[in-house]
Scaffold this active site. Sequence first.
Site, short mmCIF file in Angstrom:
data_model
loop_
_atom_site.label_atom_id
_atom_site.label_comp_id
_atom_site.label_asym_id
_atom_site.label_seq_id
_atom_site.Cartn_x
_atom_site.Cartn_y
_atom_site.Cartn_z
CE1 TYR A 97 7.54 -5.62 -2.33
CE2 TYR A 97 6.93 -7.63 -1.16
CZ TYR A 97 7.90 -6.75 -1.60
OH TYR A 97 9.22 -6.99 -1.32
CD GLU A 139 11.20 -9.43 -0.40
OE1 GLU A 139 9.99 -9.72 -0.27
OE2 GLU A 139 11.61 -8.28 -0.62
#
Length: 406
Positions: A97, A139
């Site tokens: 990320y 997730e």
Amino acid sequence: MSAPLDDQTRSIILATVPALKAHGLAITTEMYKRLLETPAIRDLFNLSHQQDGEQPKALALAVLCYAEHINDLGALGGMVERIAEKHVGLNILPEHYPYVATALLGAIGHVLGDAATPEILDAWGKAYWFLADILIGREKQIYEGNESTTGGWTGWRAFRVRSRRRETSTITSFELVPVDGGTIFRHKAGQYLSFKLDVPEHGSQRRNYSISSAPGEDHYRISVRRQDGGIASTWLHDSVKEGDILQVANPAGDFFLNETDRNPLVFLTAGVGLTPVMSMLGELAQAHTDRSIRYVHGADTQALAAFVTQIEDFAKIDVLKADFFYSQESSPTKESVSGITTHAGRISPDWLRQTLDRSATYYICGPDSFMRDMVDTLRDEKLPATQIRYEFFGSAADPDLVLSAA
């Protein structure tokens, strides 16, 4: 979990909507350009969607939707779930990320120039990490759920091609079994598998293919359409043979049968969009369901319609009734099986209106233009949103379809 976005941040994000409408695609194109300079990140993406522009376009629409709904993020729940499922299929991890954050903020500054004030960049940094933390949390839940379920796994698992079968001149099916000989995760009918493919002269490639076999079998089957110029599909068709090993992620996806729904079912498919529906039909047949099922499929010709024999078998035992539309055949072949009707032409909005079952749940999968026609028609007829479900192949580039997919 990030702290809730403050009023000032949300106000700044909302104020950037006009700029995103004007320059969103330029920003996401620049973002991917920066992101793909890192080999470890580049290998996570389907690069064919970069070449045709679909991935930057889809992300631009997603970013715009996020900005427009910054004061009503509950409306984005379905979109967030689909992104999380895609990420899990591709084995996106928390450490990936920061790369995206750096590329996105850098792209905003590059494209908007002096208009990208420190306040705007700070607000978008906060907004990005707020959403990223939601995705990372979801997730993590999916990864842990997969790993703790019988036959489930995280990361990549080696599968052997047990058999391959040519369904039509453009679609080939591959049966896959785990090399380790273990059990496999019972997928939800309609889900897909993600693959890490090592294609000679093209390197690592990521692709998703719907599972076309019913849940509970000892293998997964994917049915792949050869795409003109398609790196992965051409390699699978021409080079992958029985005994070859493929790297596969745990089944993923949020397009599957609603187990609590007892409505009649209508499946509307076109082209290779039939693949997830074949898994659904297989599960319904196994369960000896008493629900009314109508299967409607469009293809160019009868020779290009896959799984016709299986549909005929389902019709013979009264699992379903079916309609086949052949757009390039002016005189459809006379039906030989009770419960199956063939038509010349395409599945049209007028035909859908004339045959509309207001009590049914509709599952739709095919090219974007086909889905738009079908979804718009059902909405125009005031069918509740809960009775309209559809799946995207590739990178969806229609903002309304993306946001409202059930």
